[in-house]
Scaffold this motif. Structure first.
Motif, PDB file in Angstrom:
ATOM      1  N   LYS A   2      12.863   9.051  -5.588  1.00  0.00           N
ATOM      2  CA  LYS A   2      11.584   9.602  -5.160  1.00  0.00           C
ATOM      3  C   LYS A   2      10.493   8.534  -5.182  1.00  0.00           C
ATOM      4  O   LYS A   2       9.638   8.488  -4.301  1.00  0.00           O
ATOM      5  N   LEU A   3      10.544   7.652  -6.185  1.00  0.00           N
ATOM      6  CA  LEU A   3       9.570   6.567  -6.288  1.00  0.00           C
ATOM      7  C   LEU A   3       9.713   5.600  -5.119  1.00  0.00           C
ATOM      8  O   LEU A   3       8.710   5.152  -4.550  1.00  0.00           O
ATOM      9  N   ARG A   6       8.178   7.134  -2.065  1.00  0.00           N
ATOM     10  CA  ARG A   6       6.707   7.096  -2.148  1.00  0.00           C
ATOM     11  C   ARG A   6       6.179   5.698  -1.830  1.00  0.00           C
ATOM     12  O   ARG A   6       5.169   5.560  -1.144  1.00  0.00           O
ATOM     13  N   VAL A   9       6.535   5.176   1.963  1.00  0.00           N
ATOM     14  CA  VAL A   9       5.536   5.966   2.694  1.00  0.00           C
ATOM     15  C   VAL A   9       4.163   5.333   2.553  1.00  0.00           C
ATOM     16  O   VAL A   9       3.415   5.209   3.535  1.00  0.00           O
ATOM     17  N   THR A  10       3.815   4.908   1.353  1.00  0.00           N
ATOM     18  CA  THR A  10       2.526   4.258   1.139  1.00  0.00           C
ATOM     19  C   THR A  10       2.440   2.964   1.932  1.00  0.00           C
ATOM     20  O   THR A  10       1.392   2.656   2.511  1.00  0.00           O
ATOM     21  N   SER A  36       1.545  -1.821  -1.699  1.00  0.00           N
ATOM     22  CA  SER A  36       1.784  -0.498  -2.279  1.00  0.00           C
ATOM     23  C   SER A  36       2.285  -0.594  -3.721  1.00  0.00           C
ATOM     24  O   SER A  36       1.885   0.197  -4.578  1.00  0.00           O
ATOM     25  N   GLY A  40       0.063   0.570  -6.960  1.00  0.00           N
ATOM     26  CA  GLY A  40       0.645   1.489  -7.939  1.00  0.00           C
ATOM     27  C   GLY A  40       0.527   0.958  -9.357  1.00  0.00           C
ATOM     28  O   GLY A  40       0.165   1.700 -10.280  1.00  0.00           O
ATOM     29  N   GLU A 103      -2.255   9.944   1.959  1.00  0.00           N
ATOM     30  CA  GLU A 103      -1.141  10.094   1.014  1.00  0.00           C
ATOM     31  C   GLU A 103      -1.033  11.539   0.540  1.00  0.00           C
ATOM     32  O   GLU A 103       0.068  12.077   0.446  1.00  0.00           O
ATOM     33  N   SER A 104      -2.156  12.154   0.239  1.00  0.00           N
ATOM     34  CA  SER A 104      -2.129  13.547  -0.219  1.00  0.00           C
ATOM     35  C   SER A 104      -1.529  14.468   0.837  1.00  0.00           C
ATOM     36  O   SER A 104      -0.710  15.333   0.525  1.00  0.00           O
ATOM     37  N   PHE A 107       2.370  13.583   1.273  1.00  0.00           N
ATOM     38  CA  PHE A 107       3.178  14.002   0.138  1.00  0.00           C
ATOM     39  C   PHE A 107       3.194  15.525  -0.002  1.00  0.00           C
ATOM     40  O   PHE A 107       4.191  16.096  -0.442  1.00  0.00           O
ATOM     41  N   THR A 110       5.690  16.830   2.629  1.00  0.00           N
ATOM     42  CA  THR A 110       7.095  16.464   2.423  1.00  0.00           C
ATOM     43  C   THR A 110       7.661  16.906   1.087  1.00  0.00           C
ATOM     44  O   THR A 110       8.840  16.672   0.833  1.00  0.00           O
ATOM     45  N   GLU A 111       6.862  17.508   0.231  1.00  0.00           N
ATOM     46  CA  GLU A 111       7.396  17.896  -1.080  1.00  0.00           C
ATOM     47  C   GLU A 111       8.299  19.116  -0.950  1.00  0.00           C
ATOM     48  O   GLU A 111       8.093  19.984  -0.119  1.00  0.00           O
TER      49      GLU A 111
END
Length: 114
Positions: A2-3, A6, A9-10, A36, A40, A103-104, A107, A110-111
């Motif tokens: 998942k990381l 992310r 995507v970022t 990214s 992070g 991003e919000s 995410f 796609t969650e």
């Protein structure tokens, strides 16, 4: 896993925003990937310290000072990552707002629901 998704995507969002926004340049996907990861890490290690030191200003502005902290982190990332450039503080502020909102949205769309 998942990381990793992310981060990818970022990275794509950083490239997309830099393409449409004047004053932000990214030299390729590798630079966006590094941006990214560095953002992070800055959000994990540096942002809590900045928030703690600027707590009175953050409370006085009802949390709007957090936008300034995000812009400072973008400028710090600009200094740390070669291949990523932001022209000014105001460009970094707008970039951080657009990146956070996009991003919000991505995410949230796609969650998976458990």
């Amino acid at each position: 896993m998942k990381l990793l998704v992310r981060i990818l995507v970022t990275s794509m969002l950083v490239m997309l925003i830099a393409y449409f926004m004047n004053g932000v340049t990214v030299n390729g996907f590798q630079a966006a990937l590094i941006v990214s990861v560095v953002l992070g890490l800055l959000n994990i290690f540096v942002k809590p310290v900045l928030v703690l030191f600027t707590l009175p200003a953050t409370l006085f502005t009802l949390g709007l000072f957090l936008l300034v902290i995000n812009a400072v982190l973008i400028l710090l990332c600009d200094n740390l990552v070669s291949g990523f450039s932001v022209d000014s503080f105001w460009t970094a502020l707008l970039f951080s707002i657009v990146l956070s909102i996009s991003e919000s949205i991505v995410f949230k769309l796609t969650e998976k629901e458990d």
